[in-house]
Design an enzyme around this catalytic site. Structure first.
Site, mmCIF file in Angstrom:
data_model
loop_
_atom_site.group_PDB
_atom_site.id
_atom_site.type_symbol
_atom_site.label_atom_id
_atom_site.label_comp_id
_atom_site.label_asym_id
_atom_site.label_seq_id
_atom_site.Cartn_x
_atom_site.Cartn_y
_atom_site.Cartn_z
ATOM 1 N N CYS B 80 0.834 -1.215 0.000
ATOM 2 C CA CYS B 80 0.000 0.000 0.000
ATOM 3 C C CYS B 80 0.865 1.259 0.000
ATOM 4 O O CYS B 80 1.557 1.535 -0.968
ATOM 5 C CB CYS B 80 -1.005 -0.025 1.140
ATOM 6 S SG CYS B 80 -2.307 1.204 0.922
ATOM 7 N N HIS B 183 -3.812 -4.966 -0.248
ATOM 8 C CA HIS B 183 -3.452 -5.466 1.080
ATOM 9 C C HIS B 183 -3.545 -6.996 1.115
ATOM 10 O O HIS B 183 -4.627 -7.519 1.352
ATOM 11 C CB HIS B 183 -4.404 -4.885 2.131
ATOM 12 C CG HIS B 183 -4.180 -3.441 2.373
ATOM 13 N ND1 HIS B 183 -3.314 -2.983 3.337
ATOM 14 C CD2 HIS B 183 -4.672 -2.337 1.762
ATOM 15 C CE1 HIS B 183 -3.290 -1.666 3.313
ATOM 16 N NE2 HIS B 183 -4.106 -1.244 2.364
ATOM 17 N N GLU B 185 -2.653 -8.938 3.386
ATOM 18 C CA GLU B 185 -3.029 -9.373 4.736
ATOM 19 C C GLU B 185 -4.529 -9.269 4.981
ATOM 20 O O GLU B 185 -5.029 -9.763 5.982
ATOM 21 C CB GLU B 185 -2.230 -8.564 5.782
ATOM 22 C CG GLU B 185 -2.688 -7.124 6.016
ATOM 23 C CD GLU B 185 -2.239 -6.109 4.958
ATOM 24 O OE1 GLU B 185 -1.736 -6.535 3.892
ATOM 25 O OE2 GLU B 185 -2.412 -4.898 5.190
#
Lengths: 254, 205
Positions: B80, B183, B185
């Site tokens: 990001c 992202h 995650e």
């Protein structure tokens, strides 16, 4: 292409997921962590947890749930309910929530939106709006707070624009009139708000069938749709709803 | 093998940590360049605004650290904001960035009837079978939240494209650096796989 999001909402009271109708009467329906894992497996795009715990001494239970959820699911989720201060926000964000949601507290103190956005980034700040038809208001809709119990003198459209201006990253638009009816989302309201702001709008309240989601995406111009009892009680799965939307040519993550 | 997670007060690192813990990786979080220099691989995450983040990086000597770590050849994963500020500059308040890779971060146009930030799940088209996308079906969706997008000068660096009004480079790679705008995650099983690919990659292969 950016996909339309399906968001499952879990109302949590004293550590249990609960479901009420028109903000009256609640029944416990399960463990929020196990339910979150199940919806994650089904391919949900995002989750929302609303803490409707009445007593403040039981607030810690919610933080424990947030921590457990963050260890088990790897998609964004937000937490709302009883968030009034930056320190409340910080607590849920540090526990692992991607976003925090404010509602009544933002009506009473709009600067919580701008302060939250400044501290945690606008993408973290979701503002929930509980909206009711009100023909005395210019847009035909007014705002209610405290879980739908208290009318305030605020036009829904004006408030939505102000929410954006204050720096929120997203609006969750809940129709009190449609909530719990299973007759479909409030399309007219959703479209009006979604076309008037430059931030994503999540439609909420009234979903009973997969077609209702298709309608709120196509006609309501919603960026995401919130569902609860469809999957909690009525036997729908997130995967099944997405399959239906895919056939309707609505871009969803399969 | 130890992974360093670079902390520069840009957003919440908790989700990166829980994802690494879930994958069984050994990691530590630090904002100290000397500590981070001991890591075998580095994750440079971040959500926030470019200029204030650059200020913090500079104040802690982390911009210099990043350049040296990159030169040393250890794998780096930028996520990001960490994907944007490895470039030379950002249009976000005209910020001069770390400059590991020639290029610029640009703002999405506000006159295209697009909602900004670009927030939600969008498809990522892998363009040259980079290792980071190994065993992930092409055009899988990942979770994005951003208002600026990375635009490396050398188009050969681009390893994935995503459409949002325009087609932008949602991932690029130069030498030991991989940078992803989305992202991983927060992107479900495919995102975890991508992180696992980064963790498991043996150097020099």
């Amino acid at each position: 292409m950016l996909q339309k999001r399906i968001i499952v909402c879990l109302d949590v009271r004293d550590g249990k997921t609960t479901k009420g109708v028109k903000f009256k009467g609640n029944v416990d329906i399960g463990d929020p962590v196990l339910m979150a894992e199940e919806y994650y497996k089904q391919g949900v795009d995002e989750l929302v947890f609303y803490d409707i715990t009445a007593s403040s001494e039981k607030r810690g239970i919610m933080i424990d749930i947030v921590k457990k959820v963050a260890e088990k699911i790897f998609i964004p989720f937000s937490v709302g309910g009883g968030i009034r201060t930056l320190s409340d926000m910080k607590q849920v964000i540090l526990a692992g929530a991607e976003k925090v949601s404010v509602n009544s507290s933002a009506v009473k103190n709009p600067s919580i939106i701008s302060e939250g956005a400044k501290h945690f980034g606008k993408q973290c700040i979701v503002v929930g709006m509980d909206v009711e038809m009100d023909f005395s208001k210019p847009s035909g809709y007014g705002i209610v707070i405290n879980g739908g119990r208290t009318k305030v003198d605020l036009d829904a459209l004006e408030w939505a624009k102000k929410i954006e201006k204050l720096g929120a990253g997203e609006i969750v638009l809940n129709s009190i009139d449609a909530d719990g009816t299973k007759n479909g989302y409030e399309i007219k309201l959703t479209r009006m708000i979604s076309e008037s702001v430059g931030i994503p709008v999540v439609a909420s309240g009234g979903a009973g069938t997969s077609m209702h989601l298709a309608d709120v995406f196509n006609e309501g111009k919603a960026d995401a749709a919130l569902i609860a009892s469809m999957v909690h009680i009525d036997g729908y799965t997130v995967g099944g709803i997405k399959e239906f939307l895919n056939k309707e040519n609505i871009p969803v993550r399969i | 093998m130890k992974i360093g997670i670079l902390n520069y007060d840009a957003g919440n690192l908790k989700s990166v940590e829980t994802a690494l813990a879930h994958l069984g990786a050994k990691y530590f979080v630090s904002s100290d360049p000397y500590e981070l220099a001991k890591s075998d691989k580095l994750i440079f995450p971040g959500v926030g605004e470019a200029q204030s983040s650059m200020k913090i990086l500079k104040k802690r000597g982390l911009d210099i650290f990043l350049r040296e770590y990159f030169k040393k050849g250890n794998p780096i994963l930028g996520i990001c904001l960490g994907c944007q500020i490895v470039l030379d500059s950002s249009e976000e308040r005209n910020t001069k960035c770390v400059g590991l890779v020639p290029g610029n971060s640009k703002e999405f146009s506000h006159n295209m009837d697009l909602k900004i930030p670009h927030m939600g799940w969008n498809q990522v088209q892998s363009t040259n079978n980079h290792y980071i996308f190994k065993d992930i079906p092409n055009n899988s969706s990942f979770y994005f939240v951003h208002s600026y997008y990375p635009d490396p000068d050398n188009q050969n660096a681009v390893i994935a494209l995503t459409d949002y009004g325009i087609s932008f480079s949602s991932a690029f790679s130069v030498d030991n650096l991989v940078a992803v705008q989305f992202h991983p995650e927060k992107s479900g099983p495919h995102g975890l796989k991508l992180l696992d690919n980064f963790i498991s990659k043996t150097q020099g292969v």
